[in-house]
Design a protein around this motif. Structure first.
Motif, PDB file in Angstrom:
ATOM      1  N   GLN A  93     -21.555   5.415  17.286  1.00  0.00           N
ATOM      2  CA  GLN A  93     -21.427   3.481  17.542  1.00  0.00           C
ATOM      3  C   GLN A  93     -22.566   3.366  18.578  1.00  0.00           C
ATOM      4  O   GLN A  93     -23.474   2.611  18.138  1.00  0.00           O
ATOM      5  CB  GLN A  93     -20.140   3.865  17.997  1.00  0.00           C
ATOM      6  N   PHE A  94     -22.881   3.853  19.537  1.00  0.00           N
ATOM      7  CA  PHE A  94     -23.488   4.398  20.652  1.00  0.00           C
ATOM      8  C   PHE A  94     -25.401   4.124  20.170  1.00  0.00           C
ATOM      9  O   PHE A  94     -26.144   3.185  20.564  1.00  0.00           O
ATOM     10  CB  PHE A  94     -23.404   4.547  21.906  1.00  0.00           C
ATOM     11  N   LEU A  95     -25.450   5.440  19.792  1.00  0.00           N
ATOM     12  CA  LEU A  95     -26.943   5.348  19.656  1.00  0.00           C
ATOM     13  C   LEU A  95     -27.337   4.323  18.018  1.00  0.00           C
ATOM     14  O   LEU A  95     -28.090   4.391  18.165  1.00  0.00           O
ATOM     15  CB  LEU A  95     -26.609   7.252  18.794  1.00  0.00           C
ATOM     16  N   ARG A  96     -26.506   4.663  17.029  1.00  0.00           N
ATOM     17  CA  ARG A  96     -26.364   3.329  15.993  1.00  0.00           C
ATOM     18  C   ARG A  96     -27.020   1.658  16.576  1.00  0.00           C
ATOM     19  O   ARG A  96     -27.995   1.268  15.872  1.00  0.00           O
ATOM     20  CB  ARG A  96     -25.390   3.167  15.179  1.00  0.00           C
ATOM     21  N   HIS A  97     -26.014   1.454  18.234  1.00  0.00           N
ATOM     22  CA  HIS A  97     -26.486   0.490  18.161  1.00  0.00           C
ATOM     23  C   HIS A  97     -27.618   0.255  18.851  1.00  0.00           C
ATOM     24  O   HIS A  97     -28.710  -0.976  18.967  1.00  0.00           O
ATOM     25  CB  HIS A  97     -25.352  -0.117  19.502  1.00  0.00           C
ATOM     26  N   LYS A  98     -27.845   1.299  19.632  1.00  0.00           N
ATOM     27  CA  LYS A  98     -29.506   1.511  20.391  1.00  0.00           C
ATOM     28  C   LYS A  98     -30.971   1.559  19.558  1.00  0.00           C
ATOM     29  O   LYS A  98     -31.640   0.835  19.764  1.00  0.00           O
ATOM     30  CB  LYS A  98     -29.100   2.374  21.076  1.00  0.00           C
ATOM     31  N   GLN A  99     -30.163   2.698  18.380  1.00  0.00           N
ATOM     32  CA  GLN A  99     -31.598   2.178  17.286  1.00  0.00           C
ATOM     33  C   GLN A  99     -31.913   1.323  16.565  1.00  0.00           C
ATOM     34  O   GLN A  99     -32.541   0.557  15.565  1.00  0.00           O
ATOM     35  CB  GLN A  99     -31.287   3.265  16.325  1.00  0.00           C
ATOM     36  N   SER A 100     -30.464  -0.499  16.399  1.00  0.00           N
ATOM     37  CA  SER A 100     -30.603  -1.289  15.383  1.00  0.00           C
ATOM     38  C   SER A 100     -31.949  -2.283  15.761  1.00  0.00           C
ATOM     39  O   SER A 100     -32.121  -2.489  14.746  1.00  0.00           O
ATOM     40  CB  SER A 100     -29.048  -1.870  15.482  1.00  0.00           C
ATOM     41  N   GLY A 101     -32.716  -1.913  16.861  1.00  0.00           N
ATOM     42  CA  GLY A 101     -33.145  -3.003  17.474  1.00  0.00           C
ATOM     43  C   GLY A 101     -32.753  -4.499  17.689  1.00  0.00           C
ATOM     44  O   GLY A 101     -33.133  -5.311  17.878  1.00  0.00           O
ATOM     45  N   ARG A 102     -31.167  -4.697  17.490  1.00  0.00           N
ATOM     46  CA  ARG A 102     -30.736  -5.977  17.335  1.00  0.00           C
ATOM     47  C   ARG A 102     -31.410  -6.862  19.021  1.00  0.00           C
ATOM     48  O   ARG A 102     -30.354  -7.704  18.570  1.00  0.00           O
ATOM     49  CB  ARG A 102     -29.518  -5.988  16.853  1.00  0.00           C
ATOM     50  N   GLY A 103     -31.011  -5.471  19.956  1.00  0.00           N
ATOM     51  CA  GLY A 103     -30.710  -6.128  21.107  1.00  0.00           C
ATOM     52  C   GLY A 103     -30.174  -5.596  21.878  1.00  0.00           C
ATOM     53  O   GLY A 103     -28.897  -4.943  21.441  1.00  0.00           O
ATOM     54  N   GLY A 104     -29.708  -5.620  23.316  1.00  0.00           N
ATOM     55  CA  GLY A 104     -28.597  -5.090  24.225  1.00  0.00           C
ATOM     56  C   GLY A 104     -29.660  -4.473  24.871  1.00  0.00           C
ATOM     57  O   GLY A 104     -30.380  -4.317  24.751  1.00  0.00           O
ATOM     58  N   TYR A 105     -28.850  -3.903  25.941  1.00  0.00           N
ATOM     59  CA  TYR A 105     -29.597  -3.364  26.926  1.00  0.00           C
ATOM     60  C   TYR A 105     -28.360  -1.627  27.484  1.00  0.00           C
ATOM     61  O   TYR A 105     -27.300  -1.829  27.370  1.00  0.00           O
ATOM     62  CB  TYR A 105     -29.396  -3.807  28.107  1.00  0.00           C
TER      63      TYR A 105
END
Length: 124
Positions: free
Chosen positions: A5-17
């Motif tokens: 889930q962490f990697l999916r969010h990181k690769q999504s490009g939707r934002g976040g740090y």
């Protein structure tokens, strides 16, 4: 599996740090909030025995900041961020405002932002 889930969010490009295990090992923080001091748009205020992380990109309260909603391994976490030791953490996701928060962390109380911490088994 939980890091997927962490990697999916990181690769999504939707934002976040995103803070990885490697980042934590490189900086060797004494407490976990030390890693959050480097995140743009966040302020870490420490009092006697605890620290409060606030965002400047979400809604603001009278003091000028906005409290962050914490998650630990995908579930809401109400404890002090520094109760989690850096060697217990595999990754950290930081969303500074409501527009970038993934749906699974958008609990209705997270308008100021979210910090999602993913735990690890030390030594792995």
């Amino acid at each position: 599996p939980k890091m997927a889930q962490f990697l999916r969010h990181k690769q999504s490009g939707r934002g976040g740090y995103f803070i990885t295990r490697e980042d934590i090992e490189k900086k060797q923080p004494r407490v976990l909030s030390d890693m959050l001091r480097r995140v743009p748009g966040l302020r870490v205020d420490c009092g006697v025995g605890s620290c409060q992380v606030q965002s400047f990109e979400g809604a603001r309260n009278v003091q000028g900041g906005c409290p962050i909603q914490y998650f630990l391994d995908g579930t809401p976490y109400s404890g002090d961020i520094d109760n989690l030791m850096p060697d217990q953490v595999q990754g950290i996701e930081v969303y500074r405002g409501s527009s970038t928060i993934p749906p699974e962390f958008n609990s209705g109380t997270s308008m100021c932002g979210v910090i999602a911490v993913w735990s690890r088994v030390p030594g792995r």
